[in-house]
Design a protein around this motif. Structure first.
Motif, PDB file in Angstrom:
ATOM      1  N   SER A  21       0.823  -1.218   0.000  1.00  0.00           N
ATOM      2  CA  SER A  21       0.000   0.000   0.000  1.00  0.00           C
ATOM      3  C   SER A  21       0.858   1.269   0.000  1.00  0.00           C
ATOM      4  CB  SER A  21      -0.942   0.002   1.204  1.00  0.00           C
ATOM      5  OG  SER A  21      -0.193   0.069   2.401  1.00  0.00           O
ATOM      6  N   LEU A  95       3.645 -10.233   0.565  1.00  0.00           N
ATOM      7  CA  LEU A  95       2.337 -10.904   0.519  1.00  0.00           C
ATOM      8  C   LEU A  95       1.844 -11.277   1.915  1.00  0.00           C
ATOM      9  CD1 LEU A  95       3.035 -13.286  -2.504  1.00  0.00           C
ATOM     10  CD2 LEU A  95       1.392 -11.394  -2.513  1.00  0.00           C
ATOM     11  N   TYR A  96       2.796 -11.469   2.850  1.00  0.00           N
ATOM     12  CA  TYR A  96       2.446 -11.882   4.209  1.00  0.00           C
ATOM     13  C   TYR A  96       2.327 -10.702   5.166  1.00  0.00           C
ATOM     14  CZ  TYR A  96       3.325 -16.728   2.904  1.00  0.00           C
ATOM     15  OH  TYR A  96       3.261 -17.955   2.309  1.00  0.00           O
ATOM     16  N   ARG A  97       2.761  -9.518   4.714  1.00  0.00           N
ATOM     17  CA  ARG A  97       2.783  -8.370   5.612  1.00  0.00           C
ATOM     18  C   ARG A  97       1.394  -7.888   6.004  1.00  0.00           C
ATOM     19  NH1 ARG A  97       7.390  -3.923   4.649  1.00  0.00           N
ATOM     20  NH2 ARG A  97       5.737  -2.697   5.557  1.00  0.00           N
ATOM     21  N   SER A  98       0.509  -7.793   5.020  1.00  0.00           N
ATOM     22  CA  SER A  98      -0.840  -7.283   5.269  1.00  0.00           C
ATOM     23  C   SER A  98      -1.853  -8.113   4.501  1.00  0.00           C
ATOM     24  CB  SER A  98      -0.953  -5.823   4.838  1.00  0.00           C
ATOM     25  OG  SER A  98       0.037  -5.040   5.448  1.00  0.00           O
ATOM     26  N   PRO A  99      -2.011  -9.389   4.914  1.00  0.00           N
ATOM     27  CA  PRO A  99      -2.895 -10.267   4.141  1.00  0.00           C
ATOM     28  C   PRO A  99      -4.306  -9.702   4.004  1.00  0.00           C
ATOM     29  CG  PRO A  99      -2.293 -11.262   6.253  1.00  0.00           C
ATOM     30  CD  PRO A  99      -1.421 -10.075   6.066  1.00  0.00           C
ATOM     31  N   SER A 100      -4.768  -8.948   5.003  1.00  0.00           N
ATOM     32  CA  SER A 100      -6.134  -8.436   4.917  1.00  0.00           C
ATOM     33  C   SER A 100      -6.235  -7.358   3.838  1.00  0.00           C
ATOM     34  CB  SER A 100      -6.592  -7.896   6.263  1.00  0.00           C
ATOM     35  OG  SER A 100      -5.646  -6.986   6.765  1.00  0.00           O
ATOM     36  N   ASP A 101      -5.192  -6.519   3.716  1.00  0.00           N
ATOM     37  CA  ASP A 101      -5.179  -5.508   2.648  1.00  0.00           C
ATOM     38  C   ASP A 101      -5.164  -6.170   1.277  1.00  0.00           C
ATOM     39  OD1 ASP A 101      -5.153  -3.559   4.512  1.00  0.00           O
ATOM     40  OD2 ASP A 101      -3.152  -2.782   4.059  1.00  0.00           O
ATOM     41  N   GLU A 104      -8.480  -7.574   0.377  1.00  0.00           N
ATOM     42  CA  GLU A 104      -9.497  -6.593   0.020  1.00  0.00           C
ATOM     43  C   GLU A 104      -9.264  -6.023  -1.374  1.00  0.00           C
ATOM     44  OE1 GLU A 104     -10.047  -3.381   3.037  1.00  0.00           O
ATOM     45  OE2 GLU A 104     -10.729  -5.198   4.059  1.00  0.00           O
ATOM     46  N   PHE A 113      -4.009 -17.378  -2.979  1.00  0.00           N
ATOM     47  CA  PHE A 113      -3.267 -17.530  -1.729  1.00  0.00           C
ATOM     48  C   PHE A 113      -3.910 -18.596  -0.845  1.00  0.00           C
ATOM     49  CE2 PHE A 113       0.164 -14.933   0.053  1.00  0.00           C
ATOM     50  CZ  PHE A 113       0.341 -15.590   1.251  1.00  0.00           C
ATOM     51  N   GLN A 114      -5.233 -18.518  -0.763  1.00  0.00           N
ATOM     52  CA  GLN A 114      -5.940 -19.514   0.060  1.00  0.00           C
ATOM     53  C   GLN A 114      -5.719 -20.930  -0.459  1.00  0.00           C
ATOM     54  OE1 GLN A 114     -10.031 -18.085   0.275  1.00  0.00           O
ATOM     55  NE2 GLN A 114      -9.231 -16.060   0.798  1.00  0.00           N
TER      56      GLN A 114
ATOM     57  N   SER B  98      -2.350  -5.295  10.296  1.00  0.00           N
ATOM     58  CA  SER B  98      -1.260  -4.829   9.445  1.00  0.00           C
ATOM     59  C   SER B  98      -0.204  -4.147  10.294  1.00  0.00           C
ATOM     60  CB  SER B  98      -1.786  -3.840   8.401  1.00  0.00           C
ATOM     61  OG  SER B  98      -2.832  -4.405   7.672  1.00  0.00           O
ATOM     62  N   LEU B 163      -7.005 -15.823   8.855  1.00  0.00           N
ATOM     63  CA  LEU B 163      -7.286 -14.827   7.807  1.00  0.00           C
ATOM     64  C   LEU B 163      -6.607 -15.224   6.492  1.00  0.00           C
ATOM     65  CD1 LEU B 163      -8.667 -11.911   7.824  1.00  0.00           C
ATOM     66  CD2 LEU B 163      -6.369 -11.010   7.955  1.00  0.00           C
ATOM     67  N   LEU B 164      -5.338 -15.625   6.575  1.00  0.00           N
ATOM     68  CA  LEU B 164      -4.598 -16.072   5.379  1.00  0.00           C
ATOM     69  C   LEU B 164      -5.324 -17.224   4.699  1.00  0.00           C
ATOM     70  CD1 LEU B 164      -0.773 -16.385   6.193  1.00  0.00           C
ATOM     71  CD2 LEU B 164      -1.826 -14.818   4.580  1.00  0.00           C
TER      72      LEU B 164
END
Lengths: 213, 213
Positions: A21, A95-101, A104, A113-114, B98, B163-164
Motif C-alpha cells: 500500500s 504478501l504476508y505483511r498485510s494479508p487483509s489488505d 481486500e 493464496f488460500q 497490518s 485470515l490467510l
C-alpha cells in the motif's frame, strides 16, 4: 534483463521494504528511471504487477511442494524442503505483511493464496502421515490436524511476530529463525528425542552448511 | 454516551472491518452522521484517534497483565487469564491486521506496541517459572525462551493465520480457537498429561461456562 522483468523485481523490492500500500506505479517507474508511460506499456497498473508477482511466487512454491513424493524423503530432507519454502516466502514477504489488505484489494490473488495455503497444509498432512508410518514422528490421529495448524501458523506467521516485537525482518537470518521455530514446534512429537535434541543443537551448523552449498 | 466516546467506538468498528488504511476521518464522521468539523473538534485527525484507541487497548491489557501475581494462580485461572487477554486483542484486532502499516504510519503506537509485547512475554516467563516450580509444567531451562516465543506467536498470530486461509475472523469463535491453539502448544510440557488431555476435551464446556458467566 528485459524491462518487464526489471519492473517486476524492482516492484518486489519496493513492496517488501514499504508494503504494497506504500508503493505506487509511479514510485516503481521513478526507481527504475523509466517513464510512467513505459511502465504502463508493460503492465497496465499496479494490480497487474501484484498479480504477476503472486503468480511467480505460486509457481515457485508449487514446484517445491510437488518436488517430493512422500516415500522418498528422510527427516533431514524434510527440513531442507521447509527451508526452500521459507526462502521463497521471505523473497515474496510483502504478501504476508498485510494479508487483509491484499485480500481486500486483490480478491483474485487472495483466492490463489488460500489455495496455496491449502496445498501447504495438504503436503504437511501427507508428510506427517508418512513419518508416523515410518516411526519417526508419534502423532495421535486426533492431534494431527492441530499439529498441522500449529506448524502452518509458525511457518507463515513467525516473521510477523518478530515484526510486532519491533525486529527488522528484512534480514535473511529470520529464515533460519523461522525454521528453528518450526523444528521446536515439532520436537515433542519426535520418537527419538535424543536424536532430535542433537539435531536441534546441530541445526546452526546444518543451516550454515546449506547456506554455503 | 459522549460524542468523543462514540467517535472512538465507531472508528474501532470501522478499522476492524476495513483495516486502518481503508478508513478516513470523513468515513468515521459519515458513519456517525456528524460533520467532519465536529469530528475534528474532538480529534484533530485520524492519527489522534488511532493513538487514543491504542491507549485504550494498552490500559486494558496492562490492567489484566498486572492483575495476577504468580503465587496466587492455578492452571485454570491461567487459561481464564489468557482468555481475557485474547478477548481484548479481538476487540482491538485492527492493530494486529497490518502491524507493518501501523509501524510505518504511527511510530509512537508501534513503540508502545513493542513494549506491550515485551510485557506479555515477561508475564509468560514469570508464570512459566512459577508453574515449573509448582510441578505443573516441565520445561528445561534451555527451552524456556523458545516456548515463550512459540506461545506468544500463537497467542498473537493465530487470527492472522485463519485470515490467510480465507476465514472471516470477525467471528468471536476465533477467540476460543486461538485459546485452544495456545493450550495445544503447551500440552507437551504439562507434567500430568492425562489431566491435561481431559482438560483439552473439557475445554469447550469450560469456554461455554465462562461465556455465560
Amino acid at each position: 534483463m528485459k524491462t518487464a522483468e526489471k519492473i517486476l523485481l524492482t516492484a518486489l523490492e519496493l513492496f517488501n521494504s514499504n508494503g504494497e500500500s506504500g508503493v505506487t506505479s509511479v514510485d516503481i517507474a521513478l526507481e527504475l528511471d523509466i517513464s510512467p508511460g513505459n511502465l504502463y506499456y508493460h503492465f497496465k497498473g499496479k494490480e497487474i504487477i501484484v498479480s504477476a508477482l503472486f503468480e511467480m511466487y505460486r509457481e515457485r512454491m508449487e514446484s517445491i511442494l510437488n518436488s517430493r513424493e512422500a516415500g522418498d524423503i528422510n527427516i533431514q530432507d524434510f527440513f531442507y524442503y521447509l527451508l526452500l519454502i521459507l526462502q521463497q516466502s521471505h523473497l515474496f514477504r510483502f504478501l504476508y505483511r498485510s494479508p487483509s489488505d491484499i485480500a481486500e484489494k486483490y480478491p483474485e490473488v487472495s483466492r490463489g493464496f488460500q489455495k496455496l495455503m491449502k496445498t501447504k497444509e495438504d503436503t504437511l498432512r501427507r508428510l506427517f502421515v508418512y513419518f508416523v508410518d515410518e516411526g519417526v514422528l508419534e502423532i495421535a490421529d486426533n492431534k494431527r490436524e492441530s499439529i498441522i495448524t500449529l506448524v502452518g501458523l509458525v511457518f507463515t506467521q513467525a516473521p510477523s511476530y518478530y515484526l510486532l516485537k519491533g525486529d527488522n525482518i528484512n534480514d535473511e537470518r529470520y529464515i533460519n529463525d523461522s525454521l528453528k521455530m518450526v523444528l521446536f514446534t515439532l520436537q515433542p512429537y519426535f520418537v527419538a528425542s535424543e536424536t532430535n535434541d542433537a539435531l536441534m543443537l546441530d541445526i546452526d551448523d546444518w543451516l550454515n552448511d546449506k547456506g554455503e552449498s
